[in-house]
Design a protein around this motif. Structure first.
Motif, mmCIF file in Angstrom:
data_model
loop_
_atom_site.group_PDB
_atom_site.id
_atom_site.type_symbol
_atom_site.label_atom_id
_atom_site.label_comp_id
_atom_site.label_asym_id
_atom_site.label_seq_id
_atom_site.Cartn_x
_atom_site.Cartn_y
_atom_site.Cartn_z
ATOM 1 N N THR A 31 0.872 -1.162 -0.038
ATOM 2 C CA THR A 31 0.017 0.036 0.038
ATOM 3 C C THR A 31 0.870 1.160 0.109
ATOM 4 O O THR A 31 1.983 1.011 0.343
ATOM 5 N N LEU A 32 0.424 2.459 -0.363
ATOM 6 C CA LEU A 32 1.176 3.677 -0.271
ATOM 7 C C LEU A 32 1.639 3.886 1.111
ATOM 8 O O LEU A 32 2.659 4.332 1.118
ATOM 9 N N GLU A 33 0.846 3.564 2.060
ATOM 10 C CA GLU A 33 1.149 3.813 3.436
ATOM 11 C C GLU A 33 2.440 2.889 3.777
ATOM 12 O O GLU A 33 3.334 3.293 4.534
ATOM 13 N N LYS A 34 2.481 1.669 3.433
ATOM 14 C CA LYS A 34 3.501 0.905 3.679
ATOM 15 C C LYS A 34 4.740 1.335 3.215
ATOM 16 O O LYS A 34 5.926 1.262 3.571
ATOM 17 N N ILE A 35 4.565 1.813 1.973
ATOM 18 C CA ILE A 35 5.808 2.035 1.214
ATOM 19 C C ILE A 35 6.515 3.443 1.458
ATOM 20 O O ILE A 35 7.612 3.576 1.996
ATOM 21 N N ALA A 36 5.608 4.386 2.031
ATOM 22 C CA ALA A 36 5.918 5.455 2.663
ATOM 23 C C ALA A 36 6.814 5.202 3.983
ATOM 24 O O ALA A 36 7.825 6.067 4.145
ATOM 25 N N LYS A 37 6.154 4.502 4.792
ATOM 26 C CA LYS A 37 6.748 3.989 5.942
ATOM 27 C C LYS A 37 8.179 3.547 5.911
ATOM 28 O O LYS A 37 8.971 3.913 6.451
ATOM 29 N N ARG A 38 8.349 2.329 4.800
ATOM 30 C CA ARG A 38 9.432 1.922 4.652
ATOM 31 C C ARG A 38 10.631 2.802 4.169
ATOM 32 O O ARG A 38 11.636 2.403 4.340
ATOM 33 N N PHE A 39 10.212 3.869 3.408
ATOM 34 C CA PHE A 39 11.126 4.742 3.026
ATOM 35 C C PHE A 39 11.228 6.043 3.562
ATOM 36 O O PHE A 39 11.777 7.192 3.252
ATOM 37 N N ASN A 40 10.553 6.120 4.762
ATOM 38 C CA ASN A 40 10.757 7.254 5.699
ATOM 39 C C ASN A 40 10.332 8.670 5.054
ATOM 40 O O ASN A 40 10.863 9.594 5.210
ATOM 41 N N VAL A 41 9.411 8.581 4.486
ATOM 42 C CA VAL A 41 8.627 9.666 3.906
ATOM 43 C C VAL A 41 6.935 9.860 3.959
ATOM 44 O O VAL A 41 6.562 8.580 4.541
ATOM 45 N N THR A 42 6.421 10.659 3.667
ATOM 46 C CA THR A 42 5.113 10.673 3.877
ATOM 47 C C THR A 42 4.247 10.318 2.574
ATOM 48 O O THR A 42 4.811 10.150 1.692
ATOM 49 N N VAL A 43 2.776 9.962 2.695
ATOM 50 C CA VAL A 43 2.101 9.481 1.588
ATOM 51 C C VAL A 43 2.209 10.673 0.684
ATOM 52 O O VAL A 43 2.221 10.387 -0.790
ATOM 53 N N GLY A 44 1.654 11.847 1.129
ATOM 54 C CA GLY A 44 1.553 13.023 0.290
ATOM 55 C C GLY A 44 2.887 13.335 -0.554
ATOM 56 O O GLY A 44 2.844 13.582 -1.575
ATOM 57 N N PHE A 45 4.187 12.884 0.143
ATOM 58 C CA PHE A 45 5.375 13.291 -0.559
ATOM 59 C C PHE A 45 5.499 12.091 -1.809
ATOM 60 O O PHE A 45 5.837 12.525 -2.917
ATOM 61 N N LEU A 46 5.013 10.890 -1.669
ATOM 62 C CA LEU A 46 5.159 10.176 -2.469
ATOM 63 C C LEU A 46 4.230 10.372 -3.657
ATOM 64 O O LEU A 46 4.651 10.033 -4.992
ATOM 65 N N ILE A 47 3.083 11.007 -3.543
ATOM 66 C CA ILE A 47 2.047 11.205 -4.438
ATOM 67 C C ILE A 47 2.777 12.432 -5.300
ATOM 68 O O ILE A 47 2.546 12.259 -6.735
ATOM 69 N N VAL A 48 3.368 13.245 -4.723
ATOM 70 C CA VAL A 48 3.833 14.254 -5.408
ATOM 71 C C VAL A 48 5.164 14.033 -6.233
ATOM 72 O O VAL A 48 5.237 14.364 -7.659
ATOM 73 N N GLU A 49 5.788 12.939 -5.950
ATOM 74 C CA GLU A 49 7.148 12.504 -6.691
ATOM 75 C C GLU A 49 6.737 11.451 -7.684
ATOM 76 O O GLU A 49 7.421 11.340 -8.529
ATOM 77 N N ASN A 50 5.383 10.966 -7.665
ATOM 78 C CA ASN A 50 5.028 9.991 -8.567
ATOM 79 C C ASN A 50 3.876 10.318 -9.505
ATOM 80 O O ASN A 50 2.973 9.573 -9.437
ATOM 81 N N PRO A 51 3.908 11.284 -10.104
ATOM 82 C CA PRO A 51 2.736 11.977 -10.954
ATOM 83 C C PRO A 51 2.158 10.928 -11.976
ATOM 84 O O PRO A 51 1.019 10.884 -12.623
ATOM 85 N N HIS A 52 3.015 9.834 -12.243
ATOM 86 C CA HIS A 52 2.742 9.021 -13.149
ATOM 87 C C HIS A 52 1.666 7.867 -12.698
ATOM 88 O O HIS A 52 1.103 7.002 -13.615
#
Length: 253
Positions: A31-52
């Motif tokens: 899940t996006l939450e699991k991935i964010a936690k694994r890489f020490n970032v927020t879910v919102g950060f992952l969304i911004v960095e992955n517009p694809h």
């Protein structure tokens, strides 16, 4: 956040990841939450960095995300170098970008811009190292010297004072400046201050005395000025944009 895993969905893959990031392939159960936690970032950060990723709520095995490269466990993230006028600061327990910015007296954006090795400023750890600006000792008065040795009688100053509302007043003055038309297609001078991570600000100078070539001008800036900022006086044209090089330079201290 709910994730809908669909093996029939075509994998969503970025064209490239920016420097400091690596590719991560989504596996079943992610899940996006699991991935964010694994890489020490927020879910919102992952969304911004992955517009694809068309719908952040729907990840499928095989999708690829851009995620920050992680340092070894227990090793802080350290910048390769800091801009001129910046020094290194090691994060302690309880620190945050906002607290550090407030203690130094600079906007938080200035810290974010000059610390690209910290991918998500909302998540920092003790041992991480930031580049932080060295505050100016106000009021500040600095000499501007000629770049061309043939203009040895030309000089200037850059003064900075803190206003009651906390903003910075920058006053740039040049003395014995030649008539700008003697330097090319110019009819005046501009003052300019360069700010690490931002670019800078330019503003016109006014001719005060033609007899001694005295030009001066001022600008009020949000408190962005720090020790090490470069200051220049540059020939200018008030009607058209003409390439020019500084004739005086100095540094705020």
């Amino acid at each position: 956040m709910k994730n809908d895993i669909d093996n029939k969905t075509r994998a969503q893959i970025p064209e490239r990841c920016r420097i400091g990031f690596q590719r991560y392939t989504v596996v079943k159960g992610d899940t996006l939450e699991k991935i964010a936690k694994r890489f020490n970032v927020t879910v919102g950060f992952l969304i911004v960095e992955n517009p694809h990723i068309k719908d952040p709520n729907k990840l499928s095995p095989g999708d690829v995300l851009c995620v920050p490269i992680q340092p070894p466990p227990g090793v802080g993230r350290v910048p390769e170098s800091c801009p001129i006028g910046y020094e290194k600061y090691t994060i302690k327990s309880g620190d945050s970008f906002s607290k550090i910015a407030q203690n130094i007296g600079v906007p938080i954006d200035l810290l974010i811009w000059n610390n690209p090795h910290i991918p998500d400023p909302n998540i920092i750890f003790p041992g991480d190292v930031l580049c932080v600006p060295v505050p100016l000792k106000l009021p500040s008065c600095n000499l501007l010297k000629p770049i061309n040795p043939s203009m040895q009688n030309t000089f200037g100053s850059a003064m900075v004072q803190k206003q009651q509302n906390g903003q910075h007043l920058l006053v740039i003055t040049g003395v014995n400046l030649p008539n700008p038309s003697l330097l090319g297609n110019y009819d005046g001078y501009d003052g300019f201050v360069g700010i690490a991570g931002i670019g800078g600000y330019g503003f016109p100078l006014t001719l005060v005395s033609d007899e001694i070539g005295l030009w001066t001008g001022s600008i009020i800036i949000f408190p962005l000025l720090t020790s090490g900022d470069q200051v220049y006086i540059i020939p200018s044209n008030s009607e058209v944009s003409v390439p020019s090089k500084p004739i005086l330079e100095g540094m705020l201290k």
